[in-house]
Design an enzyme around this catalytic site. Sequence first.
Site, PDB file in Angstrom:
ATOM      1  N   GLY A 218       0.798  -1.300   0.148  1.00 32.02           N
ATOM      2  CA  GLY A 218       0.151   0.154  -0.004  1.00 32.02           C
ATOM      3  C   GLY A 218       0.795   1.051  -0.070  1.00 32.02           C
ATOM      4  O   GLY A 218       2.303   1.144  -0.307  1.00 32.02           O
ATOM      5  N   ASN A 219       0.347   2.380  -0.010  1.00 35.37           N
ATOM      6  CA  ASN A 219       0.876   3.624   0.045  1.00 35.37           C
ATOM      7  C   ASN A 219       0.318   4.562   1.393  1.00 35.37           C
ATOM      8  O   ASN A 219      -0.748   4.386   1.921  1.00 35.37           O
ATOM      9  CB  ASN A 219       1.114   4.466  -1.088  1.00 35.37           C
ATOM     10  N   SER A 220       1.101   5.778   1.431  1.00 33.97           N
ATOM     11  CA  SER A 220       0.567   6.639   2.706  1.00 33.97           C
ATOM     12  C   SER A 220      -0.465   7.466   2.300  1.00 33.97           C
ATOM     13  O   SER A 220      -0.644   8.425   3.162  1.00 33.97           O
ATOM     14  CB  SER A 220       1.658   6.982   3.445  1.00 33.97           C
ATOM     15  N   SER A 221      -1.012   7.567   1.179  1.00 35.28           N
ATOM     16  CA  SER A 221      -1.801   8.607   0.879  1.00 35.28           C
ATOM     17  C   SER A 221      -3.125   8.653   1.692  1.00 35.28           C
ATOM     18  O   SER A 221      -3.727   7.710   2.013  1.00 35.28           O
ATOM     19  CB  SER A 221      -2.700   8.226  -0.433  1.00 35.28           C
ATOM     20  N   ALA A 285      -3.749   7.750  -5.179  1.00 29.78           N
ATOM     21  CA  ALA A 285      -2.549   7.035  -5.445  1.00 29.78           C
ATOM     22  C   ALA A 285      -2.719   5.459  -5.568  1.00 29.78           C
ATOM     23  O   ALA A 285      -2.741   4.860  -4.575  1.00 29.78           O
ATOM     24  CB  ALA A 285      -1.583   7.471  -4.242  1.00 29.78           C
TER      25      ALA A 285
END
Length: 416
Positions: A218-221, A285
């Site tokens: 995942g990502n931190s958006s 994102a």
Amino acid sequence: MPGSQTSADSRPHVVLGVSGGIAAYKACELLRRFTESGHDVTVVPTEAALRFVGTATWEALSGKPVASSVFDDVLSVRHVRVGQQADLVVVAPATADLLAKAANGQAGDLLTATLLTARCPVVLAPAMHTEMWEHPATRTNVETLRSRGVVVLEPANGRLTGADTGPGRLPEPAEIFACCADILHRGDAAATLDLTGRRVVVSAGGTREHLDPVRYLGNSSSGKQGYALAATAAARGAEVTVVAANVDLPEPAGVKVVHVISTRDLASAVQEAAHEVDAVVMAAAPADFRPEERRAHKIKKRSDRAAPELSLVETEDLLAGLVTLRGASSLPVLVGFAAETGDAEASVLDHARAKLRRKGCDLLVVNDVGGGAVFGDDDNQVVIIGTDAADVPVPPGSKRDVAHAVWDQVVLRWGS
Ligand code: CTP
């Protein structure tokens, strides 16, 4: 502003209309938010609203006398004056009955008379059972009101009075307040509602690609910029769908929210929502890669301590897909976001221009993350670049300010 011209009190004048639904109690919190942030509030409940929350509560919280009939205080011609002096009228909750009366121009009580005399922005926050919200009569009334420039917020989805759930809940008071504050902040009514009649889709958050039932890439958006875009579009009169990937924030008032997890889910939800819309803003994102295989069971540590092999495949590029789908048409206006860093070969803007060409979208909102800008901040600073105009640097400001700057650019594309 209409109210400022007719009253000596320099505070913004807000009329808080309350119609007769159980959500009337939530309007007390909305009222507090207005008064505590320096607004002069006149509460205008309907007779039915007073059966849920009484006059004493409204008078105590607003610090002003409260009336609901056109025959109260006749000498001051209250049914005309209240609307004329307002800088903003917000009705929360707005029942199906109130929407019907407003759409038909009825003026049998102080609230409906006020809606006819007000020349300032009007925000209606409906709350009712799903069946009433979805009934063709209510749909027609909402369309009529929106076509006249009234901001009719989409109700929230969730638990209603009784056991049923569905669209019909009053949006959270904090979110209704944010919408109203935004409209008051922007002033001039004509410019404020410049997205009226437009349908837009915004994506927000960051997707997750699962390796197994418990782990994901995942990502931190955070979704804050996407939610700000959705909220501001709704406050400017648009009908908004936000496709939210793993966003853990209060849902913006007046916006349809579709929750998704993976890039694949995001792609199908955006494509479905983007049918015949005027703009799609891809603030999400999406993960660029996903595991080739999602294991059905949790991946266990191996006895020889060797790490598992991960095979990744590229996900589809939604924005590029939307460009292809649009073909030669000028709608929808397509907007991408890009967080970039400069390097030895090229500056942030050089990289961004190359991305704009590669993706084929109309506008790219560029964020320089080289200086350690962090995901999840409340503020942002961007440059908006386009295929057809000079770069638009947007000074540091809140994510709502950035969102307004993006919509300003989208409006320009619609105009040409
Ligand atoms: N985007 C998309 N689909 C993807 C990846 C990104 O639609 N699979 C969109 C994003 O929502 C954003 C824009 O494309 O609006 C740019 O995203 P970015 O991650 O910067 O683009 P990439 O093509 O992934 O480029 P990079 O290699 O720099 O990550």
